[in-house]
Design a protein around this motif. Structure first.
Motif, PDB file in Angstrom:
ATOM      1  N   ASN A  46      -1.662  -2.918  -7.501  1.00  0.00           N
ATOM      2  CA  ASN A  46      -3.008  -2.367  -7.508  1.00  0.00           C
ATOM      3  C   ASN A  46      -3.523  -1.931  -6.137  1.00  0.00           C
ATOM      4  O   ASN A  46      -4.589  -1.325  -6.046  1.00  0.00           O
ATOM      5  N   SER A  47      -2.779  -2.222  -5.063  1.00  0.00           N
ATOM      6  CA  SER A  47      -3.162  -1.724  -3.737  1.00  0.00           C
ATOM      7  C   SER A  47      -2.360  -0.492  -3.328  1.00  0.00           C
ATOM      8  O   SER A  47      -2.634   0.109  -2.284  1.00  0.00           O
ATOM      9  N   THR A  70       0.822  -1.212   0.000  1.00  0.00           N
ATOM     10  CA  THR A  70       0.000   0.000   0.000  1.00  0.00           C
ATOM     11  C   THR A  70       0.853   1.259   0.000  1.00  0.00           C
ATOM     12  O   THR A  70       0.404   2.314  -0.445  1.00  0.00           O
ATOM     13  N   THR A  71       2.103   1.145   0.492  1.00  0.00           N
ATOM     14  CA  THR A  71       3.006   2.298   0.588  1.00  0.00           C
ATOM     15  C   THR A  71       4.421   1.878   0.235  1.00  0.00           C
ATOM     16  O   THR A  71       4.868   0.793   0.622  1.00  0.00           O
ATOM     17  N   CYS A 131      -1.966   0.375 -11.391  1.00  0.00           N
ATOM     18  CA  CYS A 131      -1.936   1.017 -10.067  1.00  0.00           C
ATOM     19  C   CYS A 131      -3.242   1.792  -9.877  1.00  0.00           C
ATOM     20  O   CYS A 131      -3.264   3.031  -9.889  1.00  0.00           O
ATOM     21  N   ASP A 132      -4.307   1.072  -9.691  1.00  0.00           N
ATOM     22  CA  ASP A 132      -5.649   1.656  -9.721  1.00  0.00           C
ATOM     23  C   ASP A 132      -5.946   2.558  -8.530  1.00  0.00           C
ATOM     24  O   ASP A 132      -6.898   3.340  -8.574  1.00  0.00           O
ATOM     25  N   ASN A 133      -5.172   2.438  -7.464  1.00  0.00           N
ATOM     26  CA  ASN A 133      -5.421   3.236  -6.266  1.00  0.00           C
ATOM     27  C   ASN A 133      -4.392   4.336  -6.052  1.00  0.00           C
ATOM     28  O   ASN A 133      -4.353   4.958  -4.984  1.00  0.00           O
ATOM     29  N   LEU A 134      -3.561   4.567  -7.065  1.00  0.00           N
ATOM     30  CA  LEU A 134      -2.504   5.568  -6.953  1.00  0.00           C
ATOM     31  C   LEU A 134      -2.944   6.863  -7.636  1.00  0.00           C
ATOM     32  O   LEU A 134      -3.335   6.860  -8.802  1.00  0.00           O
ATOM     33  N   TYR A 135      -2.871   7.948  -6.881  1.00  0.00           N
ATOM     34  CA  TYR A 135      -3.313   9.243  -7.396  1.00  0.00           C
ATOM     35  C   TYR A 135      -2.232  10.288  -7.188  1.00  0.00           C
ATOM     36  O   TYR A 135      -1.452  10.221  -6.223  1.00  0.00           O
ATOM     37  N   LYS A 166      -1.113   2.999  -2.678  1.00  0.00           N
ATOM     38  CA  LYS A 166      -1.751   4.303  -2.546  1.00  0.00           C
ATOM     39  C   LYS A 166      -0.744   5.439  -2.449  1.00  0.00           C
ATOM     40  O   LYS A 166      -1.052   6.580  -2.818  1.00  0.00           O
ATOM     41  N   ASN A 167       0.451   5.142  -1.936  1.00  0.00           N
ATOM     42  CA  ASN A 167       1.447   6.190  -1.728  1.00  0.00           C
ATOM     43  C   ASN A 167       2.834   5.734  -2.156  1.00  0.00           C
ATOM     44  O   ASN A 167       3.271   4.635  -1.799  1.00  0.00           O
TER      45      ASN A 167
END
Length: 206
Positions: A168-169, A145-146, A194-198, A171-172
């Motif tokens: 795909n998990s 996730t990070t 990377c569907d959760n990366l913004y 986020k950071n």
């Protein structure tokens, strides 16, 4: 040597019967028994060994769940190649690489690819000033996730293709002032999946 699913790294002037030579390519050393390895142990004697390559060491060890004393007895000060070191180690939930000396390393390509069980990885102390290959480095690390790569110096990196593909998990991703892509010639699919990366403005990264 391998016994009852345990691969033990030893350094001995007299090679024990049945022991393997060090692995450096995909199809040698313990390739045929990789999927039977469930545990890896670094013996104290291995602290005297100075490998120049860790490439493919645990490649396809897809039932490996535990690595013991690597942080104590693996000295990587002379290592130049860590490519595919943990490729497809899908059952490992953690890997302690926090004490790796990576000052001489040029290849980190596909180092953790397919490590789909990893929930975290501490690469914050990696010295990457001589790395040229980072392609596929974290490809398929789907539970991360990070990632803190704020210490990465990417000035010499040429290949970044698929570096975070299918994370795909994730986020950071934290990067620092030494992150630049001035030498990069290949970066396709770097963030694909990377569907959760913004980004900072809430824009999806792809």
């Amino acid at each position: 040597e391998i016994s009852d699913g345990t691969l033990t790294f030893l350094c001995d002037n007299n090679k024990p019967e049945g022991a393997y030579d060090m692995r450096s390519t995909a199809n040698n050393a313990w390739y045929d028994v990789a999927d039977k390895i469930t545990k890896v142990v670094f013996d104290k004697s291995f602290a005297d060994y100075r490998p120049t390559s860790c490439a493919y060491w645990f490649c396809n060890c897809n039932n490996l769940t535990e690595i013991v004393n690597m942080e104590k007895y693996l000295n990587t000060e002379n290592v130049t190649n860590m490519g595919r070191m943990f490729l497809y180690c899908s059952e490992l939930s953690s890997i302690d690489v926090s004490k790796f000396n990576t000052a001489e390393v040029s290849y980190m390509n596909f180092m953790f690819e397919g490590c789909s069980g990893l929930t975290s990885i501490d690469v914050s102390n990696f010295n990457t000033e001589n790395v040229t290959y980072m392609n596929g480095m974290f490809n398929g690390c789907s539970e991360l996730t990070t990632l803190d790569i704020s210490n990465f110096n990417t000035e010499k990196v040429i290949y970044m293709s698929g570096m975070f593909w299918h994370c795909n998990s994730l986020k950071n991703i934290y990067v620092g002032d030494q992150w630049n892509t001035q030498s990069v010639t290949s970066s396709d699919n770097m963030f694909s999946g990377c569907d959760n990366l913004y980004g900072g403005k809430g824009t999806a990264i792809s």
